[in-house]
Design an enzyme around this catalytic site. Structure first.
Site, PDB file in Angstrom:
ATOM      1  N   SER A 716       0.766  -1.145  -0.001  1.00  0.00           N
ATOM      2  CA  SER A 716       0.001  -0.007  -0.104  1.00  0.00           C
ATOM      3  C   SER A 716       0.786   1.290   0.012  1.00  0.00           C
ATOM      4  O   SER A 716       0.270   2.401  -0.117  1.00  0.00           O
ATOM      5  CB  SER A 716      -1.057  -0.064   1.064  1.00  0.00           C
ATOM      6  OG  SER A 716      -0.250  -0.190   2.349  1.00  0.00           O
ATOM      7  N   LYS A 759      -6.666   3.604   8.631  1.00  0.00           N
ATOM      8  CA  LYS A 759      -5.699   4.441   8.185  1.00  0.00           C
ATOM      9  C   LYS A 759      -6.236   5.797   8.268  1.00  0.00           C
ATOM     10  O   LYS A 759      -5.671   6.841   8.406  1.00  0.00           O
ATOM     11  CB  LYS A 759      -5.234   4.062   6.601  1.00  0.00           C
ATOM     12  CG  LYS A 759      -4.671   2.828   6.683  1.00  0.00           C
ATOM     13  CD  LYS A 759      -4.211   2.337   5.006  1.00  0.00           C
ATOM     14  CE  LYS A 759      -3.486   1.021   5.162  1.00  0.00           C
ATOM     15  NZ  LYS A 759      -3.057   0.747   3.530  1.00  0.00           N
TER      16      LYS A 759
END
Length: 819
Positions: A716, A759
């Protein structure tokens, strides 16, 4: 050939016991020459024997009943008393042929013949010497053979050979002494045999060996080898007899000790009866039977308990087995077979209790209220098996007690962190000393009901080793189709777990085996926003720490800015544990001043931002998302860990070299590949950026992710690394307060990633104002906390051009390309 007299008949029987008799053998004078040697005819009639082997120099009684053998005896014993004894291969063969006999036998002289009432004949024969069959002269009606004597290879005359013979003689003497039925003359016969060959044959004939072993000794012409083989067998049988004697002595000793204990127990019973303290065991059994009736277990359990009670009644109380059996029966009667708590089906009251103890956690609360609603409509419905997954400190464990309070049930908690023994779940078998039931059964016993709320804490931290895999043992416990008949190894009876509400907790779902995940309803609990933490601190943490540190509301007053400052500058976590510790530290400082008498007026201590700095010291966390990205080559990424979301700073620098790339920061293989992919993507689109690749070939790049002590991996960070490289090589900084996450491909596509909620929470806590995520993760936008959606702007990118458009100021970006 000569004969040794006297002789011992059948020294050892089939059980290894010596019981033979010593007799003198009168030889036929006609068979002996002037020098005392026995003359053997050139041809000899054969008597096949089965299940035995005849050795030279030994005596054997034989029973003869086969017609052919009886005819041979009738026709030959009048002429010569010397015949050949040859063992047949198969003992059950009634009519053996020449191929069914061994090729080596023994010439014998018939010493005695006696007719029996059943028309059979008994012979007593004495072995003369080994013979080898050359050919069969006659096969019907009985065998007649031509033979030759087997020439022995005499033993060596050295000291080692003679020492071995004497050692064999000594061990044979010990064997005779240990044998229970040996005649007194047996040792004398053994000591009078001078020839090593005769000694070996004498012992071989009387040892407890099978037919093949004896035949091998008969066929062995080398005396030294025969001595060694016999020595080995004598040693083995001597060892067996010595072991039997030791066991017999131990048995006699144990019987004596047992009789002594029985006598003492009877005396103890008499003394207890005189003191009026007798019948204690009967009272114990009566008490267990009464409690068994009260427990009202299923019929199978009742039958098993009755069998064990019958056994217990016959075992002395001082026996170790008595205590083990009593402990088992006490477990049976204490388990809640049919005892249940009545559920509180008032939905409004249950919701109030859940809201009283926890702020937020709407998904979990809604699921429990749904369960109560179903329970109200269908009282016999299955219990839910939930798994709460989230970072530490968000209230997963404490939620279990609130659920039990809301339902009106008992609460049991088990921590599975670090457990590696399967017996912790299934229990130990009762055959082992110190055996115990598994923790599931133990907690049910403590709870006293068969429908508690049972929390299995930290199931993602279960281990496995040679003792088994506890996670696999949980498969049966957490399967609604199987746990209605869960069998604990110690209990060894089925127990119904279907009424238990199991609530599991975990920090990281990936550490739970897929089969176990499939049996649970997973509910994600994300971290708290700053506003959530503020509300939790006001409602729960400040009052609790004030009380725990001995303070009253009149001692200190917390202001909202003080709580916000503590949250923003002294904590950086998904949960509230560190926040509670910091609040506790301030309360302790106030408590020390109150206890020292420094509060001289009625004015309370006001906790404002200035007081927070005074008590806690300088700020621990600085929101540096703005300052660190002002330099080209720095981008902010987002990561998802077992403790929640985190922000990462991706730094890239360049220096003269040969086009190499260096990657540091304790990165995993996947993250290193993302860096290589990002650089390849930049090179393939260098013309679009107006960048000269020839200059890049003379430049080395170094990509670093700070916090090098912490391992990092995953795809990511690909978008962040690519943005960092573009920022450095085009010499243009990334927009401030911007964080991004997403996997980059060589074609420039931005692929979806996981942990978007965690996140985004981490970015919001760090002061980020714009969050860039993959376009395919847009469907998860509704699940993100409303406060985060309100505070942060979300940009959805599908390819690298959209990423660059959001990451850089358009005017500066075009200017950098032209430059």
């Amino acid at each position: 050939m000569t004969s040794d007299n006297p002789q011992l008949i059948q020294l050892v029987d089939d059980q290894g016991n010596i019981h033979s008799e010593v007799i003198d053998i009168p030889l036929d004078p006609s068979a002996v020459d002037d020098d005392g040697n026995i003359q053997l005819p050139k041809t000899l009639p054969v008597l096949p024997i089965r299940g035995a082997v005849m050795f030279p120099g030994t005596v054997m009684p034989l029973g003869v009943g086969r017609p052919k053998t009886l005819q041979m005896i009738k026709e030959n014993l009048d002429k010569s008393k010397i015949i050949a004894l040859v063992t047949q291969h198969e003992e059950d063969d009634e009519d053996p042929g020449p191929q069914d006999l061994y090729h080596v036998g023994t010439a014998v002289i018939v010493v005695k013949v006696q007719k029996e009432p059943d028309d059979t004949v008994s012979l007593l024969v004495h072995g003369l010497g080994r013979i080898k069959i050359r050919k069969y002269v006659q096969t019907e009606p009985y065998f007649v053979i031509e033979h030759e004597a087997v020439k022995e290879i005499p033993g060596s005359s050295n000291k080692k050979f003679h020492a071995g013979v004497e050692q064999l003689r000594e061990q044979a003497r010990q064997l005779i002494e240990l044998a229970p039925h040996a005649p007194e003359q047996a040792i004398g016969v053994l000591l009078n045999i001078d020839s090593p060959s005769s000694l070996a044959d004498f012992l071989a004939a009387n040892l407890n060996l099978d037919v093949q072993q004896k035949q091998d000794l008969l066929e062995e012409a080398d005396v030294a080898k025969r001595i060694r083989t016999v020595h080995r067998h004598v040693s083995a049988q001597l060892e067996i007899l010595e072991l039997q004697q030791k066991i017999q002595a131990d048995v006699h000793s144990s019987i004596g000790e047992f009789q002594r204990k029985v006598f003492l127990r009877e005396q103890l019973k008499a003394i207890q009866n005189e003191l009026g303290e007798g019948n204690g065991g009967d009272q114990t059994l009566a008490d267990i039977r009464k409690r068994l009736e009260e427990a009202n277990p299923p019929q199978a359990v009742r039958d098993d308990a009755e069998r064990e009670l019958t056994r217990l009644d016959s075992i002395p109380p001082a026996s170790p087995e008595y205590a083990m059996l009593l402990t088992y029966l006490e477990l049976l009667v204490e388990l809640p077979w049919n005892k249940s708590d009545k559920d509180n089906l008032d939905l409004d009251q249950a919701r109030k209790i859940l809201d009283r103890d926890h702020y937020g956690l709407d998904k979990v609360k809604r699921r429990l209220i749904e369960y109560l609603a179903v329970r109200k409509l269908n009282p016999n419905g299955p219990s839910p098996i939930l798994c709460l997954v989230g970072p530490p400190g968000v209230g997963k464990t404490s939620l279990g007690q609130s659920v039990a309070d809301a339902l009106g049930r008992k609460f049991a908690r088990m921590s599975f962190g670090g457990i590696r023994d399967e017996a912790e779940i299934r229990g130990h078998r009762r055959t082992y000393i110190g055996a115990m039931p598994g923790r599931i059964i133990q907690e049910l016993r403590r709870a006293g009901t068969n429908n508690p709320v049972m929390m299995l804490d930290e199931v993602d931290k279960l281990g496995s080793d040679f003792r088994g895999d506890p996670a696999s043992a949980l498969l049966e416990v957490l399967d609604p189709r199987q746990n209605n008949a869960f069998v604990d190894r110690y209990l060894d009876l089925p127990f119904d777990l279907s009424k238990v509400i199991f609530i599991c907790t975990a920090n990281y779902l990936q550490n739970i085996p897929p089969a176990l995940q499939d049996r649970m309803e997973v509910i994600d609990i994300t971290g708290y926003t700053d506003n959530d933490k503020l509300q939790i601190a006001k409602r729960y943490l400040v009052p609790r720490q004030t009380k725990e540190n001995g303070l009253y509301k009149s001692h200190c007053k917390w202001t909202i800015p003080a709580i916000r400052k503590t949250i923003e500058d002294y904590t950086r976590e998904a949960g509230v544990r560190e926040l509670e510790r910091q609040i506790g530290a301030i309360c302790r400082s106030v408590a020390s001043k109150v206890a020292a008498g420094k509060r001289r007026s009625r004015k309370v201590f006001t906790i404002d931002p200035k007081a927070v700095v005074e008590y806690l010291g300088p700020e621990k966390y600085i929101r540096e998302a703005d300052s660190r990205v002002k330099t080209p080559g720095v981008a902010v990424g987002l990561a998802y860990t077992s403790v929640g979301g985190e922000i990462l700073f991706i730094e890239t620098t360049a220096y003269p070299g040969s086009g190499k790339i260096t990657i540091t920061g304790q990165l995993g293989d996947v993250m290193k590949e993302s860096a290589t992919t990002a650089l390849s993507l930049f090179k393939s689109n260098a013309d679009q950026f107006g960048y000269d690749l020839a200059a890049l070939e003379k430049t080395d790049l170094h990509i670093h992710v700070p916090a090098g002590a912490v391992p990092k991996d995953g795809p990511s960070a690909g978008v962040s690394i690519f943005t960092s490289i573009v920022s450095l090589l085009l010499d243009i900084p990334v927009k401030p307060y911007l964080a991004m996450t997403g996997e980059i491909t060589l074609r420039g596509l931005v692929l979806p990633i996981g942990g978007v909620k965690e996140k985004s929470l981490a970015a919001c806590r760090a002061g980020i104002k714009t969050i860039l995520i993959p376009k395919q993760n847009e469907r998860e936008w509704e699940e993100i906390e409303p406060e985060v959606r309100q505070k942060c702007k979300f940009v959805f990118a599908d390819n690298f051009n959209e990423v660059l458009e959001a990451a850089f100021d358009p005017r500066k970006f075009r200017k950098a390309i032209k430059k």
